[in-house]
Each structure stands twice: as C-alpha cells, then as structure tokens.
Design an enzyme around this catalytic site. Sequence first.
Site, PDB file in Angstrom:
ATOM      1  N   GLU A 119      -2.064   7.395  -6.940  1.00 58.35           N
ATOM      2  CA  GLU A 119      -1.998   6.624  -8.189  1.00 58.35           C
ATOM      3  C   GLU A 119      -3.150   7.046  -9.084  1.00 58.35           C
ATOM      4  O   GLU A 119      -4.264   7.170  -8.595  1.00 58.35           O
ATOM      5  CB  GLU A 119      -2.106   5.132  -7.899  1.00 58.35           C
ATOM      6  CG  GLU A 119      -0.939   4.609  -7.079  1.00 58.35           C
ATOM      7  CD  GLU A 119      -1.104   3.140  -6.732  1.00 58.35           C
ATOM      8  OE1 GLU A 119      -2.002   2.481  -7.293  1.00 58.35           O
ATOM      9  OE2 GLU A 119      -0.335   2.648  -5.901  1.00 58.35           O
TER      10      GLU A 119
ATOM     11  N   HIS B 118       1.474  -0.612 -10.166  1.00 59.39           N
ATOM     12  CA  HIS B 118       0.476  -1.353  -9.371  1.00 59.39           C
ATOM     13  C   HIS B 118       0.041  -2.621 -10.109  1.00 59.39           C
ATOM     14  O   HIS B 118      -1.141  -2.795 -10.418  1.00 59.39           O
ATOM     15  CB  HIS B 118      -0.738  -0.471  -9.055  1.00 59.39           C
ATOM     16  CG  HIS B 118      -1.507  -0.958  -7.859  1.00 59.39           C
ATOM     17  ND1 HIS B 118      -2.147  -0.137  -6.990  1.00 59.39           N
ATOM     18  CD2 HIS B 118      -1.721  -2.208  -7.374  1.00 59.39           C
ATOM     19  CE1 HIS B 118      -2.741  -0.841  -6.038  1.00 59.39           C
ATOM     20  NE2 HIS B 118      -2.477  -2.113  -6.257  1.00 59.39           N
TER      21      HIS B 118
ATOM     22  N   ARG C  81       0.846  -1.189   0.000  1.00 62.30           N
ATOM     23  CA  ARG C  81       0.000   0.000   0.000  1.00 62.30           C
ATOM     24  C   ARG C  81       0.880   1.237   0.000  1.00 62.30           C
ATOM     25  O   ARG C  81       1.788   1.356   0.820  1.00 62.30           O
ATOM     26  CB  ARG C  81      -0.837   0.067   1.276  1.00 62.30           C
ATOM     27  CG  ARG C  81      -1.772  -1.101   1.531  1.00 62.30           C
ATOM     28  CD  ARG C  81      -3.219  -0.696   1.413  1.00 62.30           C
ATOM     29  NE  ARG C  81      -4.159  -1.780   1.586  1.00 62.30           N
ATOM     30  CZ  ARG C  81      -4.131  -2.950   0.959  1.00 62.30           C
ATOM     31  NH1 ARG C  81      -3.158  -3.217   0.128  1.00 62.30           N
ATOM     32  NH2 ARG C  81      -5.065  -3.854   1.165  1.00 62.30           N
TER      33      ARG C  81
END
Lengths: 320, 321
Positions: free
Chosen positions: B268, B286, B239
């Site tokens: 993001e 990601h 995270r």
Amino acid sequence: MAKPVLLITRHLPPAIEARAARDYDARLNPEDTPRVAADILRLAQGADAVLCCPAEKLDGATIGALPATVKVLGTFSVGYDHIDIAACRARGLPVVNTPDVLSVATAECCMLLILAAARRANEGERLVRSGTWTGWAPTQLLGTLVSGRRLGVFGFGRIGREVARMARAFGMEVHYRDVARVSAELEDGAIWHEDDDSFLAASEMLSLNAPGGNATRQWLNAERIAKLPAGAVVANGARGTLVDDEALIAALRDGHLAAAGLDVYDGEPNLNPGYLKLENVVLLPHLGSATRETRDAMGNIVLDGIDAVLAGREPRNLVR
Amino acid sequence: MRPRLIVTRQIPAAVAVRIGAEFDCPWPEGRDMDAEEMLRQLAATKADALMISSHMKFTGEVIGRIPDHVRIAATCSVGFEHMDVAAARARGLPVTNTPDVLTECTADLTLMLILTACRRAHEYDAIMRAGWRRGFGLGEMLGTRVWGKRLGIVGMGRIGQAVARRARGFGMDIRYTDQQRMRPEIEQGATFIPDLHALLPECDVLTLHAPGAPDGRPLMNADAFARLPKGAVFVNAARGVLVDEEALLAALRSGHLAAAGLDVFRNEPAFDRRFAELPNVFLTPHMASATVETRTAMGMRALDNIAAVLAGRPPIDPLWI
C-alpha cells in the site's frame, strides 16, 4: 393430457424457466425481447395462463382483449401498478404477484446504501481504481460512523421493519414514521413519530421505505431536508418519486447532507444528471432485489399461484 | 509551562483543538513531515512528546536519533508494523498505539464490503456513472443475497465479535476459527471450528480479522481459496499480508470466487493494479477506521497516552513493558 399453456413474457432465471417447462407447455422468451400489449395479446392465443413483468402496461383494453382461454395472470413483481386490477376483477381474472420474498434483499440493499454513502465507499473505490492513491492518511476520505447512530425509517412496512432489524445489529437507534403506529411486537423498540418534524430532527440517517404514488410524491423536499440534522445521510431504496431530486442535489452540494445512496430515480432508467456530478452519492441501477436467491423465490411463488388457480385452489398470493 | 509536542501528520479538527489547549505545539493541526524534518523539529522545539501515524517509518535508526528530552512516541493507529518496538524498548522510549477505538468502525466497513461485494456495487456504480438508460432483464446483473448465508470469521477478537453481531442482523449463520474457543456469551451461537481448512468449505462468505502471521506466510493461499465453496465471497479489512494475492486474483478470475471486498493490500498504496481491472471486486483505500468519530477517538487516545506519561504515570496502551 396435454400440459396447460403458459406464456412467459420475458426471460426468467434458469431454475424458473426449467420449472415452467416441466409443468407447462411454456412459451418462453430466451432473447428477452421487450413485449408490448399487442405482442402479449398475439402470443397469448390459446394460453391458459400469462406471466407478465412490470415493464408491460396491461390496461383495461388489453385485459378485456385477452383470449378467453386465459384463466390466471401472474406478475413477476410485488407491485401491480402496471395492471388494471379493476378490469381483471370485472373479467373474473385472478392476478397473482410475488409478495414478501423481496423484503430481505431490498432491506439489504438499503443497508448497503446507508453504509456505502456514510463511509464514502465509492469515492474510495474511484481513488483506488484510478491509480492515484498515494497512501493512508489520517484525514483522508473521512466518513460518518454508522454504528450507534439514530436511523429514521420512513414507511414501516415489511421492508422498513427489515431495515430496522438489520440496523439494530449495528447498535442503531431506530425511529419511524408511518400513517399509524404498529404493534409493539412489530415495533421491537423502534420509536414512532406522529409528525414529520420530530421524525426528521431525529434522523441522522434516513431510509426511505414508503410506497410511491401521489400521497408520497416528492415527500423529501427542500423544506423537509432542511429539518434533517446537518451531516445527515439519506438512502432511497424504495421509489424515485419520494424525492425532489433538485432539492436533494442542492443539499448534497451545499453540504447540509453528508451523502446519499440511491437505488431508484424519478423517471428511471433516466436520472437527474445533477447526481452524476456529485462525489458524495452512491448510485445503483434499481437492483435492490436483484439477487439470484430472490429472483428464484419470486419465480417460484408466482408459479405456485398460477399452479393453484389452474388446479382450482385459492392461491396465497392473490391480488385482491 | 505546557508540554511541547510535535505531530507529524494531519489530524482531525477536534484533536487539534485539544492539542492547542493542552500543549505547546507549532502545528496543532498536524503537519505532514518525514523523519528528517521530525528529528529537526523535535530538537528545535525541545519537544517532550511525539505523535506519529503509520505513515512514519519509525526504524531503529530513527529511534536512535530521537533526542533524550522526548519522553514518549504515540502512534495514532492500532497497527505498529511501522515501529521498531524492540529498538524503542532498548533505549527506554515508551511507545503506544490506539487499540479498541476502531472496533465498531472496522466492523461497519466489513459489513459494507460483504454487502458491496455480494451485491456487485462496483459494477452497479459503473453502470450509473456511464449514464444507465436501460432497464435490466429479470435474470440480468444478479448479485448474491447476503441474508441467511454462512459467514466464516477468521479471528474472533473484538472486531470479529463486532462483525458477528452485525451479521446476525442479516440472519447469517456464523462459524469461526481462532486459537481457542470463546465463551458461550461471546459465541452467541456461533460454531467454533478449530482448523481453518475445516472451516473454509462451510463458508459462503469469509472475512479475516486475524493479526499477520509472525513468519509472514499468507493464511489464504491457493489451497485455502480452493477449499472455499464455488461462488464464495471473500472479504479482507484486516491485513494485506494475510493473503497470497496471486492466488486471490486467480480465484476471482476463474469464477471460483464470486467476488471480493478488499480494504487492505500487501503493498500500500502501490497495490497490485490487476485488482483494479476486475469487475467483481470492491476496493477501498485502507479506510476501515476512516470516520471523523473514530479518527478523533484515535487522536484523543494517543493524547491520553502522552498525557499519562508526561504526568509520570504508565502509558495506557504500551507496546512494550
């Protein structure tokens, strides 16, 4: 008593040069100027030992012309293709190298190539660095799961077996191909293939870990690539000559292979420019063993060998 | 009659095939849509179920406007920060996620980041893409060997354990911190260090596998980074909110950290561009779960949840009970 004279042809890691300077009258090369045979012959005048590097070609004539004072030749490498070993033997010049210590770093690099190629790491890297990343999407840059896959190891020597050990930790099923089956202990559950066809068919991921030379030249050609499962991933951390570059590029382009990871190239430091046009390749500049820990270990083992010969002992890393 | 489903994001082909077979769905392959279009489509098709991803901001306001005929909203993700679970609960809408199926994939990517960060894969790739054409000196461009290093794992849940399994293949010496000590069969020889600050000085490589702190404060701040040994490597595939990015940037620039591998960021996709200027980081967008196999499994799990609820059974992965 004066310290023996040691010529070191190239700049080596600081810890190794410090050790050399402590134990020897060391002739170093802090500018790391490339040396040719004529330089080495000149610089070796009066030296008791020479520590050379794989970029230097020491042919029969050069070995024959080395000063008589030189009692041992070390090479900062596992391989000794660059040295005329027969000429050394004829002259009674022992040669020491750096076996074993590169295996884990090189195997580590092979796993990096498999993972990064399968997971399209460098495509992701380029996307992020370019500033054009528009966010997470369920179908963006989908790669191939490495965990639980079948891995084919071509060449089950020290490095190949180390790759197998690492791969097992990812739950991979290991298959291997080599000239002969190894003992059950070394196999450690890996499945031996007597012929290429069954080996290739099993290899969802293929790691090349065989030596170079004529026997394996362009082993991975169009015909063998076609026998890999569709979507397979190829990693080469061994020798560039193992691969037919045109055939590999074609298979990466037409999608038969999902991706490839390469640390070595035929004709390096040049490489087939076709690789640079592909997105689905991970390219490293032959730095498979390039870790501080490994380079220090290489320096220490080759100096151990030189120390031993000069002290009249049998070195454990003598090239026979 | 087959149940009606709306899918608000593109999905892998195998999931689309199942949707086509089991559901009445105008776009079985998924179609990227925003909340307004989603609400329109749900009403227009009288949808029974909804499948979203982390892309969809599933706020209380949006949830309040979901038509009553929608009986479940399944997110095709393990994270559910984009969903107001309390609001869904208040109006009795079952919401589900897709845990478990990401474990192996995420652990693979974590090891990849450890390897690429330690072995300078970004710099090596840049050398190649620039054409290479020169050999390196024997002391040049050296990376850090992974084998035999001390690995610290923050959060020994399913993913932390899967990372530990893989790291053992690299002869890594594993220590971890978590709220409590694991059973010996899970530990497999890993050393439990209850206090994060006591763990940090003993890690050559540190990897995070913890949930975000409820108070939103970063676990890894300047003080925490300073406690890692000089030359340590930091990896985060968990995270972005766990990290004070200003402190991480400073530690990477000063050389206190040798390298970092990052798959997640505080913002993001509008991540801090200063990371992209550093050579000693390996950055991925990601993509810890970005394999065909895992994304397919996530889609199937979301459909399993939907099928269960529509058949009158409880959801498999409820976010509220």
